[in-house]
Scaffold this motif. Sequence first.
Motif, PDB file in Angstrom:
ATOM      1  N   SER A   8     -15.242   2.044  -3.649  1.00  0.00           N
ATOM      2  CA  SER A   8     -13.901   1.898  -4.227  1.00  0.00           C
ATOM      3  C   SER A   8     -12.828   2.136  -3.174  1.00  0.00           C
ATOM      4  CB  SER A   8     -13.702   2.847  -5.419  1.00  0.00           C
ATOM      5  OG  SER A   8     -13.645   4.209  -5.007  1.00  0.00           O
ATOM      6  N   ALA A   9     -13.040   3.103  -2.319  1.00  0.00           N
ATOM      7  CA  ALA A   9     -12.048   3.414  -1.277  1.00  0.00           C
ATOM      8  C   ALA A   9     -11.990   2.317  -0.224  1.00  0.00           C
ATOM      9  CB  ALA A   9     -12.376   4.760  -0.629  1.00  0.00           C
ATOM     10  N   LEU A  10     -13.153   1.862   0.207  1.00  0.00           N
ATOM     11  CA  LEU A  10     -13.182   0.828   1.246  1.00  0.00           C
ATOM     12  C   LEU A  10     -12.681  -0.515   0.712  1.00  0.00           C
ATOM     13  CD1 LEU A  10     -13.757   0.039   4.104  1.00  0.00           C
ATOM     14  CD2 LEU A  10     -16.183  -0.152   3.533  1.00  0.00           C
ATOM     15  N   ALA A  11     -13.078  -0.862  -0.508  1.00  0.00           N
ATOM     16  CA  ALA A  11     -12.628  -2.125  -1.096  1.00  0.00           C
ATOM     17  C   ALA A  11     -11.117  -2.143  -1.285  1.00  0.00           C
ATOM     18  CB  ALA A  11     -13.335  -2.373  -2.427  1.00  0.00           C
ATOM     19  N   ALA A  12     -10.541  -1.006  -1.643  1.00  0.00           N
ATOM     20  CA  ALA A  12      -9.089  -0.941  -1.836  1.00  0.00           C
ATOM     21  C   ALA A  12      -8.345  -1.283  -0.553  1.00  0.00           C
ATOM     22  CB  ALA A  12      -8.680   0.439  -2.341  1.00  0.00           C
ATOM     23  N   ILE A  13      -8.896  -0.858   0.574  1.00  0.00           N
ATOM     24  CA  ILE A  13      -8.290  -1.198   1.867  1.00  0.00           C
ATOM     25  C   ILE A  13      -8.418  -2.705   2.115  1.00  0.00           C
ATOM     26  CG2 ILE A  13      -8.473  -0.947   4.370  1.00  0.00           C
ATOM     27  CD1 ILE A  13      -9.538   1.907   3.873  1.00  0.00           C
ATOM     28  N   ILE A 120     -14.876  10.543  -0.383  1.00  0.00           N
ATOM     29  CA  ILE A 120     -13.553   9.939  -0.545  1.00  0.00           C
ATOM     30  C   ILE A 120     -13.736   8.770  -1.508  1.00  0.00           C
ATOM     31  CG2 ILE A 120     -11.593   8.826   0.600  1.00  0.00           C
ATOM     32  CD1 ILE A 120     -12.135  11.774   1.470  1.00  0.00           C
ATOM     33  N   THR A 121     -13.095   8.871  -2.666  1.00  0.00           N
ATOM     34  CA  THR A 121     -13.267   7.858  -3.709  1.00  0.00           C
ATOM     35  C   THR A 121     -11.974   7.675  -4.488  1.00  0.00           C
ATOM     36  OG1 THR A 121     -14.603   7.199  -5.631  1.00  0.00           O
ATOM     37  CG2 THR A 121     -14.123   9.549  -5.405  1.00  0.00           C
ATOM     38  N   LEU A 122     -11.818   6.500  -5.060  1.00  0.00           N
ATOM     39  CA  LEU A 122     -10.707   6.245  -5.980  1.00  0.00           C
ATOM     40  C   LEU A 122     -11.197   6.249  -7.427  1.00  0.00           C
ATOM     41  CD1 LEU A 122      -8.950   3.374  -3.992  1.00  0.00           C
ATOM     42  CD2 LEU A 122      -8.309   5.806  -4.097  1.00  0.00           C
ATOM     43  N   ASP A 123     -12.474   6.498  -7.613  1.00  0.00           N
ATOM     44  CA  ASP A 123     -13.123   6.481  -8.921  1.00  0.00           C
ATOM     45  C   ASP A 123     -13.060   7.884  -9.524  1.00  0.00           C
ATOM     46  OD1 ASP A 123     -15.043   6.681 -10.986  1.00  0.00           O
ATOM     47  OD2 ASP A 123     -16.338   5.181 -10.062  1.00  0.00           O
ATOM     48  N   ASN A 124     -12.231   8.056 -10.548  1.00  0.00           N
ATOM     49  CA  ASN A 124     -12.054   9.379 -11.144  1.00  0.00           C
ATOM     50  C   ASN A 124     -13.312   9.902 -11.818  1.00  0.00           C
ATOM     51  OD1 ASN A 124      -9.385   9.741 -10.289  1.00  0.00           O
ATOM     52  ND2 ASN A 124      -8.591   8.592 -12.032  1.00  0.00           N
ATOM     53  N   ASN A 125     -14.124   9.028 -12.400  1.00  0.00           N
ATOM     54  CA  ASN A 125     -15.370   9.479 -13.029  1.00  0.00           C
ATOM     55  C   ASN A 125     -16.338  10.005 -11.969  1.00  0.00           C
ATOM     56  OD1 ASN A 125     -14.524   8.813 -15.635  1.00  0.00           O
ATOM     57  ND2 ASN A 125     -15.284   6.730 -15.435  1.00  0.00           N
ATOM     58  N   LEU A 126     -16.430   9.314 -10.849  1.00  0.00           N
ATOM     59  CA  LEU A 126     -17.283   9.773  -9.759  1.00  0.00           C
ATOM     60  C   LEU A 126     -16.754  11.087  -9.200  1.00  0.00           C
ATOM     61  CD1 LEU A 126     -19.540   9.573  -7.693  1.00  0.00           C
ATOM     62  CD2 LEU A 126     -18.167   7.875  -6.456  1.00  0.00           C
ATOM     63  N   ALA A 127     -15.448  11.197  -9.044  1.00  0.00           N
ATOM     64  CA  ALA A 127     -14.856  12.437  -8.535  1.00  0.00           C
ATOM     65  C   ALA A 127     -15.163  13.604  -9.465  1.00  0.00           C
ATOM     66  CB  ALA A 127     -13.351  12.265  -8.361  1.00  0.00           C
ATOM     67  N   ALA A 128     -15.097  13.374 -10.768  1.00  0.00           N
ATOM     68  CA  ALA A 128     -15.405  14.443 -11.728  1.00  0.00           C
ATOM     69  C   ALA A 128     -16.860  14.872 -11.619  1.00  0.00           C
ATOM     70  CB  ALA A 128     -15.082  13.979 -13.147  1.00  0.00           C
ATOM     71  N   ALA A 129     -17.762  13.913 -11.468  1.00  0.00           N
ATOM     72  CA  ALA A 129     -19.184  14.244 -11.325  1.00  0.00           C
ATOM     73  C   ALA A 129     -19.425  15.003 -10.022  1.00  0.00           C
ATOM     74  CB  ALA A 129     -20.028  12.974 -11.379  1.00  0.00           C
ATOM     75  N   ALA A 130     -18.771  14.569  -8.957  1.00  0.00           N
ATOM     76  CA  ALA A 130     -18.906  15.263  -7.676  1.00  0.00           C
ATOM     77  C   ALA A 130     -18.453  16.707  -7.807  1.00  0.00           C
ATOM     78  CB  ALA A 130     -18.121  14.537  -6.589  1.00  0.00           C
ATOM     79  N   GLN A 131     -17.325  16.893  -8.446  1.00  0.00           N
ATOM     80  CA  GLN A 131     -16.806  18.240  -8.649  1.00  0.00           C
ATOM     81  C   GLN A 131     -17.783  19.068  -9.482  1.00  0.00           C
ATOM     82  OE1 GLN A 131     -13.014  18.484 -10.656  1.00  0.00           O
ATOM     83  NE2 GLN A 131     -12.762  20.627 -10.143  1.00  0.00           N
ATOM     84  N   ALA A 132     -18.379  18.456 -10.489  1.00  0.00           N
ATOM     85  CA  ALA A 132     -19.306  19.178 -11.367  1.00  0.00           C
ATOM     86  C   ALA A 132     -20.548  19.675 -10.627  1.00  0.00           C
ATOM     87  CB  ALA A 132     -19.723  18.286 -12.542  1.00  0.00           C
TER      88      ALA A 132
END
Length: 146
Positions: A8-13, A120-132
């Motif tokens: 998601s981060a790389l594609a956004a660029i 480093i991600t723009l995906d909030n669901n992935l970020a939440a799982a990473a945090q968990a």
Amino acid sequence: MIDYFDASALAAILFSEPAGQSVVDHTTATEADLLVSDFVVAEVSSAISRLVRMRARTADQGDHLLGNLDDWVNASGDLIDIHPTDVREATALVRQFDLKLRAPDALHIAICRRIDARLITLDNNLAAAAQAVGLPCMNPAESSAV
């Protein structure tokens, strides 16, 4: 420090998405090594191919995007290989129903854990799982590190 970029981060660029500028700003502001896996390259290549198949981009535009992808990867440094242990850990992660992970996202978490990287991600669901699971993570579009 190592920053691992998901698709998601790389594609956004590459696709010049609005959030892509925040990712670019992060890359210029950080002193971390910027890495992607060979799987991220496959994911972003697939997204480009899909745009061409759907006629949202021409074949020439697709080739240009693929060239930009390769240039970014070459400039970023080492390309991280997927290990069999990453797949086994990703399998264990997707079996944790509360994480709500798809296999590709679980694979990104597994790779980050193995190489001791911040995701480093723009995906909030992935970020939440990473945090968990206690993985350091940042969404540059939200300027939040967890």
